[in-house]
Design a protein around this motif. Structure first.
Motif, PDB file in Angstrom:
ATOM      1  N   ASN A 220      41.181 -38.074 -49.223  1.00  0.00           N
ATOM      2  CA  ASN A 220      42.575 -38.451 -49.022  1.00  0.00           C
ATOM      3  C   ASN A 220      43.133 -37.556 -47.925  1.00  0.00           C
ATOM      4  O   ASN A 220      42.997 -36.328 -47.998  1.00  0.00           O
ATOM      5  N   ASP A 221      43.734 -38.152 -46.905  1.00  0.00           N
ATOM      6  CA  ASP A 221      44.178 -37.366 -45.749  1.00  0.00           C
ATOM      7  C   ASP A 221      45.542 -36.699 -45.934  1.00  0.00           C
ATOM      8  O   ASP A 221      46.029 -36.014 -45.040  1.00  0.00           O
ATOM      9  N   GLY A 222      46.169 -36.875 -47.101  1.00  0.00           N
ATOM     10  CA  GLY A 222      47.427 -36.176 -47.376  1.00  0.00           C
ATOM     11  C   GLY A 222      48.641 -36.875 -46.801  1.00  0.00           C
ATOM     12  O   GLY A 222      48.763 -38.098 -46.879  1.00  0.00           O
ATOM     13  N   ASP A 223      49.545 -36.102 -46.180  1.00  0.00           N
ATOM     14  CA  ASP A 223      50.798 -36.694 -45.670  1.00  0.00           C
ATOM     15  C   ASP A 223      51.401 -35.807 -44.593  1.00  0.00           C
ATOM     16  O   ASP A 223      50.947 -34.683 -44.353  1.00  0.00           O
ATOM     17  N   TRP A 224      52.454 -36.340 -43.940  1.00  0.00           N
ATOM     18  CA  TRP A 224      53.202 -35.590 -42.927  1.00  0.00           C
ATOM     19  C   TRP A 224      54.666 -35.484 -43.336  1.00  0.00           C
ATOM     20  O   TRP A 224      55.580 -35.564 -42.507  1.00  0.00           O
ATOM     21  N   VAL A 225      54.884 -35.306 -44.640  1.00  0.00           N
ATOM     22  CA  VAL A 225      56.210 -35.016 -45.169  1.00  0.00           C
ATOM     23  C   VAL A 225      56.248 -33.570 -45.652  1.00  0.00           C
ATOM     24  O   VAL A 225      57.181 -32.830 -45.352  1.00  0.00           O
ATOM     25  N   GLU A 226      55.185 -33.172 -46.359  1.00  0.00           N
ATOM     26  CA  GLU A 226      55.101 -31.800 -46.855  1.00  0.00           C
ATOM     27  C   GLU A 226      53.812 -31.087 -46.473  1.00  0.00           C
ATOM     28  O   GLU A 226      53.835 -29.985 -45.952  1.00  0.00           O
ATOM     29  N   SER A 227      52.673 -31.714 -46.724  1.00  0.00           N
ATOM     30  CA  SER A 227      51.416 -30.981 -46.554  1.00  0.00           C
ATOM     31  C   SER A 227      50.961 -30.857 -45.103  1.00  0.00           C
ATOM     32  O   SER A 227      50.220 -29.943 -44.763  1.00  0.00           O
TER      33      SER A 227
ATOM     34  N   GLY B  15      62.813 -36.648 -44.346  1.00  0.00           N
ATOM     35  CA  GLY B  15      61.711 -35.780 -44.754  1.00  0.00           C
ATOM     36  C   GLY B  15      60.530 -35.785 -43.804  1.00  0.00           C
ATOM     37  O   GLY B  15      59.659 -34.912 -43.897  1.00  0.00           O
ATOM     38  N   CYS B  16      60.472 -36.732 -42.886  1.00  0.00           N
ATOM     39  CA  CYS B  16      59.347 -36.837 -41.957  1.00  0.00           C
ATOM     40  C   CYS B  16      59.285 -35.618 -41.032  1.00  0.00           C
ATOM     41  O   CYS B  16      60.282 -35.239 -40.420  1.00  0.00           O
ATOM     42  N   GLN B  17      58.103 -35.040 -40.922  1.00  0.00           N
ATOM     43  CA  GLN B  17      57.898 -33.886 -40.038  1.00  0.00           C
ATOM     44  C   GLN B  17      57.331 -34.370 -38.700  1.00  0.00           C
ATOM     45  O   GLN B  17      56.229 -34.020 -38.282  1.00  0.00           O
ATOM     46  N   ALA B  18      58.130 -35.188 -38.007  1.00  0.00           N
ATOM     47  CA  ALA B  18      57.676 -35.839 -36.778  1.00  0.00           C
ATOM     48  C   ALA B  18      57.336 -34.842 -35.681  1.00  0.00           C
ATOM     49  O   ALA B  18      56.394 -35.058 -34.909  1.00  0.00           O
ATOM     50  N   ALA B  19      58.091 -33.757 -35.571  1.00  0.00           N
ATOM     51  CA  ALA B  19      57.837 -32.778 -34.514  1.00  0.00           C
ATOM     52  C   ALA B  19      56.459 -32.143 -34.677  1.00  0.00           C
ATOM     53  O   ALA B  19      55.743 -31.914 -33.695  1.00  0.00           O
TER      54      ALA B  19
END
Length: 278
Positions: free
Chosen positions: A230-237, A31-35
């Motif tokens: 809250n800085d959110g995430d890099w999976v979805e947002s 699920g990680c949006q590494a790109a």
């Protein structure tokens, strides 16, 4: 646009900030949006960069090994930024809790701390931490947290399949997990209690606010007399919290910036509510 299937596009400009906070990257998971994170790191500069926990998902890697080249590229980019003068601090979360045994040490010019106080350019003081110690499930019933994590991974997998179908039908991205977080009463109640608990900790220390991650919900609002961020995430947002050179705090939506790449200015951002103490 679906962040899982959308092709990467060049950002319109190089953005410079005083400080950047990112968390909940979950390198080591599908699920990680590494790109997208790598693109964000390439097109932003800052004096301070805070990695606010769950950067590497140790829980997932223990179950099965998943590591793409883009995941490695993110690590290399962070190390390169540190070598070139960015002051990077890594504050571990529950998924990368193994790093907490190295608190106070420096690796590759990246300092590891459990929590700290950041002073903005306009003099305000913010508690910075991942936030998992305010999650009763993580602290008191870790097995339940792990079960919840597996269910979240299942939700993300179903979400990817569902959005591939939507993409073929010409429809935009829709997040099942975000929908559940906003609609299921117990989830909404948990988020509210978490925000109140974290804000209360900052208030008890006489600080102006708190900056955290953990719950994958980007937010900036006044809670209990302090500014909760809250800085959110890099999976979805695909979000980050940033501080401008004058001390203003903003939430940057990187997917939105991609969608508005033709513009020559920053996209609309979440700004601080009125009445927040300066």
């Amino acid at each position: 646009m679906n962040p899982t299937t959308a092709p990467l596009k060049a950002a319109p400009m190089r953005l410079k900030f005083r400080s950047i906070w990112i968390s909940d990257v979950h390198l080591g998971t599908a699920g990680c949006q590494a790109a997208y994170l790598l693109d964000f790191l390439k097109h932003t500069e800052s004096e301070y960069l805070y990695l606010v926990g769950d950067i590497i998902d140790g829980w997932a890697l223990k179950r099965s090994w998943y590591w793409q080249q883009t995941h490695n590229d993110v690590i290399q980019k962070l190390l390169r930024k540190a070598r070139h003068g960015t002051r990077i601090t890594y504050l571990p979360g529950n998924h990368d809790e193994a790093a907490r045994q190295f608190l106070g040490l420096i690796f590759g010019q990246i300092r590891i701390e459990n929590e700290l106080v950041h002073t903005t350019a306009d003099g305000r003081r913010f508690l910075v931490l991942h936030g998992d110690r305010f999650d009763g499930v993580v602290q008191c019933a870790k097995w339940l947290a792990i079960v919840g994590d597996r269910l979240y991974e299942l939700t993300l997998a179903l979400n990817r399949i569902f959005n591939r179908i939507r993409h073929r039908c010409g429809l935009g991205y829709w997040s099942l997990s975000q929908f559940l977080k906003h609609k299921v009463k117990t989830a909404v109640s948990f988020v509210s209690r978490f925000e109140e608990a974290v804000a209360a900790e900052a208030q008890s220390q006489g600080l102006d606010g708190v900056i955290c991650g953990h719950i994958h919900k980007a937010e900036m609002r006044e809670v209990g007399g302090v500014l909760y961020c809250n800085d959110g995430d890099w999976v979805e947002s695909l979000t980050a919290l940033v501080e401008t050179e004058t001390g203003e705090l903003r939430i940057i939506d990187w997917q939105q910036l991609f969608d508005e790449q033709a513009a020559s200015v920053l996209p609309p951002v979440t700004t601080e509510p009125e009445g927040v103490p300066a």
